[in-house]
Design a protein around this motif. Structure first.
Motif, PDB file in Angstrom:
ATOM      1  N   ALA A 128       0.685  -1.010   0.120  1.00 49.33           N
ATOM      2  CA  ALA A 128      -0.022  -0.139   0.265  1.00 49.33           C
ATOM      3  C   ALA A 128       0.799   1.132  -0.041  1.00 49.33           C
ATOM      4  CB  ALA A 128      -0.816   0.248   0.916  1.00 49.33           C
ATOM      5  N   SER A 129       2.128   1.487   0.582  1.00 57.22           N
ATOM      6  CA  SER A 129       2.840   2.373   1.098  1.00 57.22           C
ATOM      7  C   SER A 129       3.651   2.839  -0.375  1.00 57.22           C
ATOM      8  CB  SER A 129       3.911   2.601   2.123  1.00 57.22           C
ATOM      9  OG  SER A 129       4.772   1.096   2.322  1.00 57.22           O
ATOM     10  N   ILE A 130       4.217   2.090  -1.568  1.00 56.03           N
ATOM     11  CA  ILE A 130       4.564   1.884  -2.371  1.00 56.03           C
ATOM     12  C   ILE A 130       3.381   2.356  -3.468  1.00 56.03           C
ATOM     13  CG2 ILE A 130       5.798   0.363  -4.469  1.00 56.03           C
ATOM     14  CD1 ILE A 130       7.463  -1.283  -2.067  1.00 56.03           C
ATOM     15  N   GLN A 131       2.360   1.744  -3.685  1.00 53.03           N
ATOM     16  CA  GLN A 131       1.972   1.624  -4.463  1.00 53.03           C
ATOM     17  C   GLN A 131       1.606   3.523  -4.413  1.00 53.03           C
ATOM     18  OE1 GLN A 131       1.484  -0.657  -6.547  1.00 53.03           O
ATOM     19  NE2 GLN A 131      -0.798  -0.317  -6.588  1.00 53.03           N
ATOM     20  N   GLU A 132       1.109   4.450  -3.201  1.00 50.91           N
ATOM     21  CA  GLU A 132       0.867   5.806  -2.861  1.00 50.91           C
ATOM     22  C   GLU A 132       2.488   6.698  -3.151  1.00 50.91           C
ATOM     23  OE1 GLU A 132      -1.861   8.507  -0.126  1.00 50.91           O
ATOM     24  OE2 GLU A 132      -1.798   6.518  -0.663  1.00 50.91           O
ATOM     25  N   GLY A 135       1.999   6.437  -7.071  1.00 50.61           N
ATOM     26  CA  GLY A 135       0.732   7.705  -6.479  1.00 50.61           C
ATOM     27  C   GLY A 135       1.301   8.688  -7.219  1.00 50.61           C
ATOM     28  N   GLN A 136       2.174   9.205  -6.108  1.00 45.62           N
ATOM     29  CA  GLN A 136       3.016  10.860  -6.349  1.00 45.62           C
ATOM     30  C   GLN A 136       3.565  11.347  -7.337  1.00 45.62           C
ATOM     31  OE1 GLN A 136       4.573  11.820  -2.510  1.00 45.62           O
ATOM     32  NE2 GLN A 136       3.152  10.267  -1.537  1.00 45.62           N
ATOM     33  N   SER A 196      -4.768  11.852 -17.525  1.00 43.50           N
ATOM     34  CA  SER A 196      -4.671   9.881 -17.397  1.00 43.50           C
ATOM     35  C   SER A 196      -3.756  10.375 -16.201  1.00 43.50           C
ATOM     36  CB  SER A 196      -4.014   9.653 -18.503  1.00 43.50           C
ATOM     37  OG  SER A 196      -3.918   8.520 -18.162  1.00 43.50           O
ATOM     38  N   ASP A 197      -2.732  10.762 -16.610  1.00 39.95           N
ATOM     39  CA  ASP A 197      -1.353  11.172 -14.439  1.00 39.95           C
ATOM     40  C   ASP A 197      -2.374  10.830 -13.857  1.00 39.95           C
ATOM     41  OD1 ASP A 197       0.254   9.845 -16.741  1.00 39.95           O
ATOM     42  OD2 ASP A 197       1.026  11.523 -16.865  1.00 39.95           O
ATOM     43  N   LEU A 198      -3.611  12.295 -13.479  1.00 40.23           N
ATOM     44  CA  LEU A 198      -4.034  12.262 -12.407  1.00 40.23           C
ATOM     45  C   LEU A 198      -4.944  11.199 -12.266  1.00 40.23           C
ATOM     46  CD1 LEU A 198      -4.114  16.186 -13.068  1.00 40.23           C
ATOM     47  CD2 LEU A 198      -2.780  14.916 -11.358  1.00 40.23           C
ATOM     48  N   THR A 199      -5.289  10.622 -12.754  1.00 44.53           N
ATOM     49  CA  THR A 199      -6.514   9.998 -12.590  1.00 44.53           C
ATOM     50  C   THR A 199      -5.974   8.136 -12.314  1.00 44.53           C
ATOM     51  OG1 THR A 199      -8.335  10.346 -14.103  1.00 44.53           O
ATOM     52  CG2 THR A 199      -8.297   8.437 -13.313  1.00 44.53           C
ATOM     53  N   THR A 200      -4.439   8.196 -12.342  1.00 42.89           N
ATOM     54  CA  THR A 200      -4.028   7.357 -11.905  1.00 42.89           C
ATOM     55  C   THR A 200      -3.273   7.243 -10.855  1.00 42.89           C
ATOM     56  OG1 THR A 200      -3.476   6.453 -14.306  1.00 42.89           O
ATOM     57  CG2 THR A 200      -1.788   5.764 -12.696  1.00 42.89           C
ATOM     58  N   ALA A 201      -2.991   8.343 -10.749  1.00 43.12           N
ATOM     59  CA  ALA A 201      -2.659   8.819  -9.558  1.00 43.12           C
ATOM     60  C   ALA A 201      -4.093   8.509  -7.872  1.00 43.12           C
ATOM     61  CB  ALA A 201      -1.832  10.400  -9.051  1.00 43.12           C
ATOM     62  N   MET A 202      -4.402   8.660  -8.070  1.00 41.14           N
ATOM     63  CA  MET A 202      -5.757   8.103  -7.415  1.00 41.14           C
ATOM     64  C   MET A 202      -6.064   7.366  -7.293  1.00 41.14           C
ATOM     65  SD  MET A 202      -7.463  11.923  -8.724  1.00 41.14           S
ATOM     66  CE  MET A 202      -9.441  11.334  -8.474  1.00 41.14           C
ATOM     67  N   ASP A 203      -5.495   6.263  -8.040  1.00 40.73           N
ATOM     68  CA  ASP A 203      -6.335   4.773  -8.418  1.00 40.73           C
ATOM     69  C   ASP A 203      -5.652   4.416  -7.469  1.00 40.73           C
ATOM     70  OD1 ASP A 203      -8.550   5.768 -10.110  1.00 40.73           O
ATOM     71  OD2 ASP A 203      -7.524   4.837 -11.803  1.00 40.73           O
ATOM     72  N   LEU A 204      -4.226   4.970  -7.275  1.00 36.56           N
ATOM     73  CA  LEU A 204      -2.822   4.590  -6.194  1.00 36.56           C
ATOM     74  C   LEU A 204      -2.829   4.816  -4.981  1.00 36.56           C
ATOM     75  CD1 LEU A 204      -0.541   4.629  -9.244  1.00 36.56           C
ATOM     76  CD2 LEU A 204      -1.183   2.202  -8.299  1.00 36.56           C
ATOM     77  N   ASN A 217      -1.572  14.052  -2.392  1.00 33.96           N
ATOM     78  CA  ASN A 217      -2.230  12.820  -1.078  1.00 33.96           C
ATOM     79  C   ASN A 217      -3.188  12.635  -2.548  1.00 33.96           C
ATOM     80  OD1 ASN A 217      -3.966  14.884  -0.883  1.00 33.96           O
ATOM     81  ND2 ASN A 217      -4.077  15.168   1.132  1.00 33.96           N
ATOM     82  N   TYR A 218      -4.505  11.983  -2.092  1.00 27.84           N
ATOM     83  CA  TYR A 218      -5.219  11.643  -2.976  1.00 27.84           C
ATOM     84  C   TYR A 218      -6.122  13.140  -3.638  1.00 27.84           C
ATOM     85  CZ  TYR A 218     -10.191  10.336  -5.262  1.00 27.84           C
ATOM     86  OH  TYR A 218     -11.456  10.631  -5.136  1.00 27.84           O
TER      87      TYR A 218
END
Length: 466
Positions: A128-132, A135-136, A196-204, A217-218
């Protein structure tokens, strides 16, 4: 590997980039060879490095770009001319000047380092932390492309054809070979990539994670996406994103009681995303604090006849009138008023630029309601919420016009890189500091692609008029 070391790794090619070919050669398209990201700490350091790249030189968030859209208007003046921002305010930047070169080099270098870091994490065991953290990186890449587009391409909602060839910017979305030569995309492709990049970030990223000052953050990604949708003319989507940030983000508007105090503080209640500036990592004499103080390069003073200063001097019941300072400038007659939003935490150099804060999200919602739904009353509800937290004894208004919303940008967001963009996004002209009228579709509303990029790749299309 500590944060200082990773910054040196991420930024070691900066000097080379300025004298080479920016996006299109190895120094700015990858991290140094041999760098590995194998642990969560490595990835955290890579994320830290993106902000550092964008904090220590000219035409970046903590320097001229942080006040760029202000200097383009007659709300501001040069109290004493040191020649650093003159070409911005007089609209005579050329393809051979340093400021577009700095912006192009460092923003693309930061995007390239996002790409390299993401590539190096492809085989990491996920958590979860790596996904976060990933996402950043995507959020950073989305913001970087958005601001490159604001500098080097027209606003999509103002053009006749978003699919016109070469109307967007060169996209940087992967790790490229040293010989790679990027071509300009269309405006539609540019903004589709940003979304696309911002949406991918939010998904992560997990919406439940609280904000950490200086990091995405999200809700920070969501707020930037709302801004991007507004520039695209996608008003329903901008409104939906803005409403979610307002309702669920956990941020609170500054109040009459604290507004004049928050500018010297970090991580305040409205701050959705701000850049971390420290005594070690800052743009020094090109910093925002230095440009907005008589003791520095006083080239971002409030214009005597501008709407912002005229309003603030006439409305002592508005707490924003406390966020200006009257100072004498050495060698210049009289006194001058300056924004007091960059007082410094450790000298004038150290101020965290607020990349996006809650008041702007309210303004995005207001503009989207008015332009998307033709609902002046709904738009007014957002303006009223800001105003009652600024003006003692404020009385709600029943409806607002687009001119009211733009003036709210001037009053609330002055010296935060917003004003000219608000006019142009709404197909209005601005008056520059020397009295010229600059229409929203004037070629001078965007900067030229640096000539060194054209010299490297003669097929790269220059912006019109340059």
């Amino acid at each position: 590997m500590n944060m200082k070391k990773i910054y040196l790794v991420l930024g070691l090619t900066a000097g080379l980039t300025l004298s080479s070919c920016g996006l299109d050669t190895e120094p700015s398209t990858s991290l140094a060879e041999g760098i590995a990201i194998t642990t969560e700490n490595d990835l955290q350091n890579a994320v830290n490095g993106i902000g550092y790249i964008l904090s220590e030189d000219q035409m970046l968030y903590g320097s001229e770009f942080g006040i760029y859209a202000d200097l383009l208007t007659n709300d501001f003046k040069i109290a004493k001319d040191y020649g650093h921002t003159t070409k911005i305010s007089q609209y005579n930047i050329t393809k051979n000047d340093e400021l577009p070169d700095y912006a192009y080099s460092f923003f693309y270098m930061a995007a390239a380092n996002c790409n390299k870091a993401l590539q190096l994490t492809e085989n990491m065991e996920s958590s979860a932390s790596i996904q976060e953290l990933k996402g950043q990186l995507y959020a950073w890449r989305g913001l970087i492309h958005f601001d490159l587009a604001r500098m080097f391409a027209h606003i999509p909602s103002t053009v006749n054809d978003v699919n016109a060839a070469n109307s967007g910017i060169v996209l940087s979305t992967e790790v490229y070979e040293p010989t790679y030569k990027g071509k300009r995309s269309t405006l539609k492709e540019t903004y589709d990539q940003i979304i696309s990049d911002l949406t991918t970030a939010m998904d992560l990223m997990d919406p439940a994670n609280t904000k950490v000052t200086g990091y995405f953050n999200y809700y920070a990604a969501l707020a930037i996406r709302a801004r991007a949708y507004l520039y695209m003319g996608e008003y329903a989507k901008a409104l939906a994103d803005a409403k979610e940030v307002i309702a669920d983000g956990g941020y609170e508007l500054y109040t009459i009681g604290n507004y004049d105090k928050v500018w010297a503080q970090e991580g305040t209640s409205e701050s959705i995303f701000e850049l971390l500036i420290t005594a070690t990592h800052n743009s020094q004499r090109y910093s925002l604090g230095y440009y907005t103080d008589a003791s520095g390069y006083p080239e971002c003073a409030l214009s005597d006849n501008g709407k912002v200063l005229t309003y603030l001097l006439a409305n002592a019941d508005d707490v924003r009138s406390k966020v200006i300072k009257e100072q004498a400038v050495s060698g210049v007659a009289g006194t001058h008023y300056f924004p007091a939003k960059y007082p410094g935490r450790d000298g004038l150099y150290v101020n965290n630029p607020k990349i996006i804060r809650l008041s702007e999200v309210y303004l995005i919602a207001a503009e989207a309601e008015l332009k998307g739904n033709n609902d002046g009353a709904a738009a007014a509800s957002y303006i009223n919420e800001i105003e009652k937290n600024r003006v003692t004894g404020y009385t709600d208004v029943a409806s607002v016009s687009i001119d009211d919303i733009i003036f709210e940008y001037e009053k609330e967001m002055f010296a935060e890189n917003q004003i000219a963009f608000a006019f142009w996004r709404n197909k209005q002209s601005v008056t520059n500091q020397v009295g010229g009228i600059i229409n929203y579709d004037d070629n001078r509303t965007i900067m030229p692609i640096p000539q060194r990029e054209i010299d490297y790749d003669a097929t790269l299309v220059q912006n019109s008029g340059y």
